[in-house]
Design a protein around this motif. Structure first.
Motif, PDB file in Angstrom:
ATOM      1  N   GLY A 227      38.882  42.812  28.350  1.00 42.56           N
ATOM      2  CA  GLY A 227      39.076  43.960  29.913  1.00 42.56           C
ATOM      3  C   GLY A 227      37.844  44.007  30.419  1.00 42.56           C
ATOM      4  O   GLY A 227      37.686  43.752  31.859  1.00 42.56           O
ATOM      5  N   ASP A 228      36.270  44.204  29.770  1.00 39.02           N
ATOM      6  CA  ASP A 228      35.430  43.835  30.443  1.00 39.02           C
ATOM      7  C   ASP A 228      34.736  42.757  31.613  1.00 39.02           C
ATOM      8  O   ASP A 228      34.825  42.940  33.229  1.00 39.02           O
ATOM      9  CB  ASP A 228      33.691  44.236  29.855  1.00 39.02           C
ATOM     10  N   ALA A 229      35.538  41.880  31.210  1.00 41.17           N
ATOM     11  CA  ALA A 229      35.301  40.418  31.427  1.00 41.17           C
ATOM     12  C   ALA A 229      36.143  40.541  32.937  1.00 41.17           C
ATOM     13  O   ALA A 229      35.697  39.930  33.404  1.00 41.17           O
ATOM     14  CB  ALA A 229      35.263  39.384  30.290  1.00 41.17           C
ATOM     15  N   ALA A 230      37.768  41.042  32.613  1.00 42.73           N
ATOM     16  CA  ALA A 230      38.665  41.148  33.229  1.00 42.73           C
ATOM     17  C   ALA A 230      37.886  41.355  34.495  1.00 42.73           C
ATOM     18  O   ALA A 230      38.292  41.233  36.063  1.00 42.73           O
ATOM     19  CB  ALA A 230      40.242  41.576  33.159  1.00 42.73           C
ATOM     20  N   MET A 231      37.474  42.599  34.720  1.00 42.54           N
ATOM     21  CA  MET A 231      36.706  43.486  36.045  1.00 42.54           C
ATOM     22  C   MET A 231      35.868  42.952  36.461  1.00 42.54           C
ATOM     23  O   MET A 231      35.763  43.512  37.502  1.00 42.54           O
ATOM     24  CB  MET A 231      36.276  45.091  34.959  1.00 42.54           C
ATOM     25  N   VAL A 232      34.776  41.960  35.357  1.00 43.90           N
ATOM     26  CA  VAL A 232      34.029  41.359  36.190  1.00 43.90           C
ATOM     27  C   VAL A 232      34.329  40.670  36.858  1.00 43.90           C
ATOM     28  O   VAL A 232      34.038  40.272  38.130  1.00 43.90           O
ATOM     29  CB  VAL A 232      33.195  40.830  34.981  1.00 43.90           C
ATOM     30  N   TYR A 233      35.176  39.809  36.407  1.00 39.85           N
ATOM     31  CA  TYR A 233      36.355  38.514  37.327  1.00 39.85           C
ATOM     32  C   TYR A 233      36.307  38.612  38.437  1.00 39.85           C
ATOM     33  O   TYR A 233      36.267  38.902  39.644  1.00 39.85           O
ATOM     34  CB  TYR A 233      37.438  38.076  36.426  1.00 39.85           C
ATOM     35  N   MET A 234      37.521  40.225  38.392  1.00 38.15           N
ATOM     36  CA  MET A 234      37.930  40.865  39.306  1.00 38.15           C
ATOM     37  C   MET A 234      36.538  41.074  40.931  1.00 38.15           C
ATOM     38  O   MET A 234      36.652  40.777  41.678  1.00 38.15           O
ATOM     39  CB  MET A 234      39.012  41.921  39.123  1.00 38.15           C
ATOM     40  N   ALA A 235      35.807  41.927  40.251  1.00 38.00           N
ATOM     41  CA  ALA A 235      34.269  42.065  40.961  1.00 38.00           C
ATOM     42  C   ALA A 235      34.028  40.730  41.453  1.00 38.00           C
ATOM     43  O   ALA A 235      34.433  41.224  42.858  1.00 38.00           O
ATOM     44  CB  ALA A 235      33.684  42.970  40.227  1.00 38.00           C
ATOM     45  N   VAL A 236      34.391  40.136  40.806  1.00 35.04           N
ATOM     46  CA  VAL A 236      33.142  39.012  41.810  1.00 35.04           C
ATOM     47  C   VAL A 236      34.459  38.480  42.786  1.00 35.04           C
ATOM     48  O   VAL A 236      33.458  37.426  43.560  1.00 35.04           O
ATOM     49  CB  VAL A 236      32.674  37.780  40.662  1.00 35.04           C
ATOM     50  N   ALA A 237      35.127  38.091  42.620  1.00 37.28           N
ATOM     51  CA  ALA A 237      36.510  37.752  43.034  1.00 37.28           C
ATOM     52  C   ALA A 237      36.419  38.198  43.877  1.00 37.28           C
ATOM     53  O   ALA A 237      36.535  37.905  45.256  1.00 37.28           O
ATOM     54  CB  ALA A 237      38.323  37.641  42.188  1.00 37.28           C
ATOM     55  N   MET A 238      36.522  39.414  44.307  1.00 34.84           N
ATOM     56  CA  MET A 238      36.733  40.487  46.123  1.00 34.84           C
ATOM     57  C   MET A 238      35.149  40.063  46.286  1.00 34.84           C
ATOM     58  O   MET A 238      35.191  40.248  47.672  1.00 34.84           O
ATOM     59  CB  MET A 238      36.995  42.537  45.376  1.00 34.84           C
ATOM     60  N   ALA A 239      33.949  40.253  45.474  1.00 41.62           N
ATOM     61  CA  ALA A 239      32.957  40.363  46.687  1.00 41.62           C
ATOM     62  C   ALA A 239      32.797  38.710  47.428  1.00 41.62           C
ATOM     63  O   ALA A 239      32.250  38.475  48.240  1.00 41.62           O
ATOM     64  CB  ALA A 239      31.660  39.583  45.333  1.00 41.62           C
ATOM     65  N   ALA A 240      33.371  37.638  46.698  1.00 41.97           N
ATOM     66  CA  ALA A 240      33.760  36.359  47.372  1.00 41.97           C
ATOM     67  C   ALA A 240      34.071  36.449  48.218  1.00 41.97           C
ATOM     68  O   ALA A 240      34.718  35.486  49.078  1.00 41.97           O
ATOM     69  CB  ALA A 240      33.569  35.389  46.253  1.00 41.97           C
ATOM     70  N   SER A 241      35.492  37.704  48.742  1.00 46.59           N
ATOM     71  CA  SER A 241      36.389  37.810  49.342  1.00 46.59           C
ATOM     72  C   SER A 241      36.217  38.523  51.210  1.00 46.59           C
ATOM     73  O   SER A 241      36.244  39.764  50.594  1.00 46.59           O
ATOM     74  CB  SER A 241      37.602  37.684  48.946  1.00 46.59           C
ATOM     75  N   PRO A 242      35.709  37.679  52.056  1.00 54.12           N
ATOM     76  CA  PRO A 242      35.156  38.997  52.572  1.00 54.12           C
ATOM     77  C   PRO A 242      36.812  39.498  53.574  1.00 54.12           C
ATOM     78  O   PRO A 242      36.912  40.750  53.720  1.00 54.12           O
ATOM     79  CB  PRO A 242      34.881  37.854  54.270  1.00 54.12           C
ATOM     80  N   SER A 243      37.825  38.718  53.044  1.00 52.39           N
ATOM     81  CA  SER A 243      39.018  40.057  53.405  1.00 52.39           C
ATOM     82  C   SER A 243      39.818  40.657  52.979  1.00 52.39           C
ATOM     83  O   SER A 243      40.792  41.504  52.656  1.00 52.39           O
ATOM     84  CB  SER A 243      40.079  38.038  53.285  1.00 52.39           C
ATOM     85  N   GLY A 244      39.215  41.066  51.793  1.00 52.94           N
ATOM     86  CA  GLY A 244      40.005  41.745  50.262  1.00 52.94           C
ATOM     87  C   GLY A 244      41.004  41.473  49.288  1.00 52.94           C
ATOM     88  O   GLY A 244      42.063  41.990  48.590  1.00 52.94           O
ATOM     89  N   HIS A 245      41.210  39.768  49.950  1.00 44.98           N
ATOM     90  CA  HIS A 245      42.444  39.678  49.151  1.00 44.98           C
ATOM     91  C   HIS A 245      41.306  38.332  48.557  1.00 44.98           C
ATOM     92  O   HIS A 245      40.834  37.293  49.084  1.00 44.98           O
ATOM     93  CB  HIS A 245      43.029  38.555  49.768  1.00 44.98           C
ATOM     94  N   ALA A 246      41.871  37.955  47.221  1.00 50.83           N
ATOM     95  CA  ALA A 246      40.390  37.168  45.930  1.00 50.83           C
ATOM     96  C   ALA A 246      41.003  36.091  46.262  1.00 50.83           C
ATOM     97  O   ALA A 246      39.729  35.264  46.393  1.00 50.83           O
ATOM     98  CB  ALA A 246      40.586  38.106  45.135  1.00 50.83           C
ATOM     99  N   HIS A 247      41.509  35.135  46.439  1.00 50.82           N
ATOM    100  CA  HIS A 247      42.237  34.334  46.876  1.00 50.82           C
ATOM    101  C   HIS A 247      43.074  34.063  48.366  1.00 50.82           C
ATOM    102  O   HIS A 247      44.256  34.814  48.338  1.00 50.82           O
ATOM    103  CB  HIS A 247      42.581  33.372  45.705  1.00 50.82           C
ATOM    104  N   GLY A 248      42.651  32.485  48.841  1.00 44.54           N
ATOM    105  CA  GLY A 248      43.730  32.662  50.808  1.00 44.54           C
ATOM    106  C   GLY A 248      44.305  31.692  49.885  1.00 44.54           C
ATOM    107  O   GLY A 248      45.647  31.788  50.908  1.00 44.54           O
ATOM    108  N   GLY A 249      44.466  30.703  49.199  1.00 44.39           N
ATOM    109  CA  GLY A 249      44.980  29.457  48.492  1.00 44.39           C
ATOM    110  C   GLY A 249      46.334  29.987  48.792  1.00 44.39           C
ATOM    111  O   GLY A 249      46.834  30.628  47.956  1.00 44.39           O
ATOM    112  N   THR A 250      47.484  28.487  47.809  1.00 44.98           N
ATOM    113  CA  THR A 250      48.528  29.348  47.761  1.00 44.98           C
ATOM    114  C   THR A 250      47.826  28.960  45.517  1.00 44.98           C
ATOM    115  O   THR A 250      47.681  28.477  45.310  1.00 44.98           O
ATOM    116  CB  THR A 250      49.936  28.159  47.834  1.00 44.98           C
ATOM    117  N   GLY A 251      49.522  29.614  44.900  1.00 48.50           N
ATOM    118  CA  GLY A 251      49.522  29.146  43.728  1.00 48.50           C
ATOM    119  C   GLY A 251      48.438  30.436  43.256  1.00 48.50           C
ATOM    120  O   GLY A 251      47.227  31.299  43.979  1.00 48.50           O
TER     121      GLY A 251
END
Length: 182
Positions: A94-118
């Motif tokens: 769970g802690d690793a998932a929270m770190v992953y989500m925070a890093v994904a959100m930090a890398a995304s200026p639009s507020g969505h973690a990934h812009g590609g498909t899939g």
């Protein structure tokens, strides 16, 4: 995590209620309750904060690395404590998932973690883990007829195993919902 407003507010309410219940468990006379309650309260309140709809509040740029640092520290604490068992392994995931989500959100200026498909592989793996966790937790809530190891009234309501399981189930459901919006 910043999807539509109504589901976002429901996640905030669910996670905040779970966090409040976990804080009450910190006062338990049962040592195992106290040991896990703090980690679960941190997770619940962290998820509540992450789930606030972006239409209401967009966190500043430094917030996402802050989340990553807090939950990275929580993961290190779990590892350092050296506790074995499924519950502590689940806290680590769970802690690793929270770190992953925070890093994904930090890398995304639009507020969505990934812009590609899939779905990214790690997101998919975490979704599978938490979906399995939710299903198993739901099964554990089904009462076994005629079996009661704890006499009625012997435990305070904060120590009731079925309430703890329901709290963990709700946090697992919230994690799945957050990962789906990632």
């Amino acid at each position: 995590m910043h999807g539509p407003a109504s589901p976002g507010w429901l996640l905030v309410a669910l996670c905040a209620a779970a966090g409040a219940y976990c804080l009450l468990r910190l006062r338990s006379r049962v040592e195992e309750q106290r040991r896990t309650a703090g980690a679960e309260a941190l997770m619940a309140f962290g998820m509540a904060a992450m789930a606030v709809p972006a239409t209401v509040f967009t966190p500043p740029g430094w917030a996402w690395p802050g989340y990553a640092a807090v939950f990275g520290g929580a993961a290190l604490h779990t590892l350092r404590a050296g506790r074995a068992g499924r519950r502590h392994l689940h806290h680590l995931v769970g802690d690793a998932a929270m770190v992953y989500m925070a890093v994904a959100m930090a890398a995304s200026p639009s507020g969505h973690a990934h812009g590609g498909t899939g779905v990214p592989v790690l997101t998919g793996a975490l979704l599978l883990y938490f979906t399995g966790y939710v299903l198993l937790s739901g099964i554990r809530l089904v009462p076994v007829s005629g079996v009661s190891a704890i006499p009625a009234g012997a435990l305070a309501w904060g120590d009731r195993p079925e309430l703890v399981r329901a709290c963990r189930l709700s946090m697992g459901i919230a994690m799945v919902a957050m990962l789906l919006t990632l």
